[in-house]
Write a protein that holds these residues in place. Structure first.
Motif, PDB file in Angstrom:
ATOM      1  N   UNK A 161      23.295  -2.603  32.648  1.00  0.00           N
ATOM      2  CA  UNK A 161      22.446  -3.552  31.949  1.00  0.00           C
ATOM      3  C   UNK A 161      21.085  -3.615  32.618  1.00  0.00           C
ATOM      4  N   UNK A 162      20.037  -3.645  31.801  1.00  0.00           N
ATOM      5  CA  UNK A 162      18.694  -3.863  32.313  1.00  0.00           C
ATOM      6  C   UNK A 162      18.548  -5.351  32.588  1.00  0.00           C
ATOM      7  N   UNK A 163      18.217  -5.704  33.826  1.00  0.00           N
ATOM      8  CA  UNK A 163      18.240  -7.104  34.257  1.00  0.00           C
ATOM      9  C   UNK A 163      16.933  -7.838  34.016  1.00  0.00           C
ATOM     10  N   UNK A 164      15.970  -7.197  33.360  1.00  0.00           N
ATOM     11  CA  UNK A 164      14.680  -7.832  33.110  1.00  0.00           C
ATOM     12  C   UNK A 164      13.551  -6.909  33.540  1.00  0.00           C
ATOM     13  N   UNK A 165      12.346  -7.454  33.608  1.00  0.00           N
ATOM     14  CA  UNK A 165      11.195  -6.686  34.089  1.00  0.00           C
ATOM     15  C   UNK A 165      11.284  -6.515  35.607  1.00  0.00           C
TER      16      UNK A 165
ATOM     17  N   UNK B 295       5.447   0.076  32.080  1.00  0.00           N
ATOM     18  CA  UNK B 295       6.292  -1.073  32.391  1.00  0.00           C
ATOM     19  C   UNK B 295       7.519  -0.566  33.127  1.00  0.00           C
ATOM     20  N   UNK B 296       7.836  -1.204  34.254  1.00  0.00           N
ATOM     21  CA  UNK B 296       9.058  -0.883  34.995  1.00  0.00           C
ATOM     22  C   UNK B 296      10.097  -1.958  34.706  1.00  0.00           C
ATOM     23  N   UNK B 297      11.320  -1.519  34.395  1.00  0.00           N
ATOM     24  CA  UNK B 297      12.417  -2.436  34.108  1.00  0.00           C
ATOM     25  C   UNK B 297      13.494  -2.287  35.180  1.00  0.00           C
ATOM     26  N   UNK B 298      14.277  -3.360  35.368  1.00  0.00           N
ATOM     27  CA  UNK B 298      15.132  -3.486  36.549  1.00  0.00           C
ATOM     28  C   UNK B 298      16.500  -2.828  36.390  1.00  0.00           C
ATOM     29  N   UNK B 299      16.858  -2.052  37.429  1.00  0.00           N
ATOM     30  CA  UNK B 299      18.237  -1.586  37.566  1.00  0.00           C
ATOM     31  C   UNK B 299      18.723  -1.993  38.957  1.00  0.00           C
ATOM     32  N   UNK B 300      20.027  -2.089  39.107  1.00  0.00           N
ATOM     33  CA  UNK B 300      20.586  -2.687  40.313  1.00  0.00           C
ATOM     34  C   UNK B 300      20.375  -1.833  41.555  1.00  0.00           C
ATOM     35  N   UNK B 301      20.683  -0.541  41.470  1.00  0.00           N
ATOM     36  CA  UNK B 301      20.671   0.313  42.671  1.00  0.00           C
ATOM     37  C   UNK B 301      20.552   1.773  42.270  1.00  0.00           C
TER      38      UNK B 301
END
Length: 313
Positions: free
Chosen positions: A3-7, A224-230
């Motif tokens: 899941x993409x966690x946001x920006x 735009x960079x979007x968030x991934x966990x690791x």
């Protein structure tokens, strides 16, 4: 589950680092959390502004290109960046503050159903301050005590990011079917998508517009960079993007995070970036943004790189 966690962050082009620092640090009151260089071209600054620690979702970053010309606005570009503020009273505060400092701004209005104030930075980058309206924001977004702005009016972090494209359907398909974004509704501005359903801190607004494509210049948005966990999840996303017919431009270790880049069909560049290690990996929280930080592979060239850069302070 992926899941993409946001920006994560968003990166722009500025013509002058000193003027850029004055606007974002002194007028907007954001903390300069990292003064570094473009790792692909260390002759140019890469400046990061955000909350106290440069948390994911708060970071605005800028590459300095002194020779850059103006932006010729058009379609197939990221055209506006939302920034959350705590209250409607904050919007009134900002309108007065912008007038005091001679900053180009509009009047109080609405944007995607929120009370809003439009403003442009020194390069003509379009921003919109948005009332957070009581919506949940990440609990790790932390106010910076050294800000020139009172805590009750400080910018919290990134809100909706607007993308103007020739094919809204194509971008919507990418967001939905590759990254799992959910359609939150149709607004006066365009289609509103959320990376986490019901959460406002990862929103993308899709505006469909035909006509000339934007020609990038000062004040334009690079990606735009979007968030991934690791890193493990980043490689899973790499496979998923390729399986869906997109070419990953590159996957790289940026020292402060790992990332990959790809371009969707309209030409919008996305980066997927990991939450860690973060901007404090080489600097204490107290000293963030004060000195020129270089990743280890560039440290041996420090004298050469510093000689190419114009001091900001």
């Amino acid at each position: 589950m992926l899941q993409i966690a946001g920006h994560h962050h968003i990166s722009m082009i500025t013509k002058n680092a000193q003027q850029n620092h004055r606007f974002y640090n002194e007028i907007l009151g954001m903390r300069r959390v990292k003064k570094t260089v473009n790792q692909d071209d260390p002759s140019m600054y890469h400046l990061f502004y955000g909350d106290m620690t440069g948390s994911p979702g708060t970071e605005l970053t800028f590459f300095e290109l002194p020779s850059v010309g103006r932006t010729h606005r058009g379609t197939n570009a990221i055209t506006r960046i939302g920034l959350f503020v705590p209250s409607v009273e904050s919007l009134h505060y900002w309108r007065e503050r912008f007038s005091k400092y001679g900053v180009s701004h509009g009047e109080l209005t609405t944007y995607i159903g929120r009370a809003a104030l439009h403003v442009e930075d020194v390069d003509g980058l379009r921003l919109v301050l948005l009332h957070v309206s009581g919506d949940e924001v990440p609990d790790y977004w932390t106010a910076w005590e050294g800000s020139t702005v009172p805590k009750e009016h400080q910018i919290l972090g990134m809100g909706a990011v607007e993308m103007t494209v020739e094919s809204a359907a194509s971008l919507a398909h990418t967001l939905e079917h590759i990254f799992g974004y959910a359609l939150a509704g149709e607004t006066e501005q365009g289609l509103l998508y959320q990376s986490v359903e019901g959460k406002a801190y990862g929103e993308i607004v899709i505006v469909e517009q035909q006509g000339p494509k934007e020609r990038a210049g000062r004040g334009s948005v690079h990606h735009l960079a979007i968030r991934v966990k690791n890193g493990e999840q980043l490689r899973q996303w790499y496979d998923r993007i390729n399986e869906n017919g997109f070419h990953v431009m590159k996957i790289t270790d940026r020292y402060y995070f790992e990332s990959l880049y790809f371009r969707e069909h309209n030409g919008i560049v996305f980066e997927l970036a990991t939450d860690g290690p973060g901007l404090t990996v080489d600097t204490s929280i107290e000293e963030l943004g004060q000195r020129l930080d270089l990743p280890p592979f560039l440290e041996g060239r420090r004298a050469e790189i510093e000689a190419m850069l114009t001091p900001i302070e």
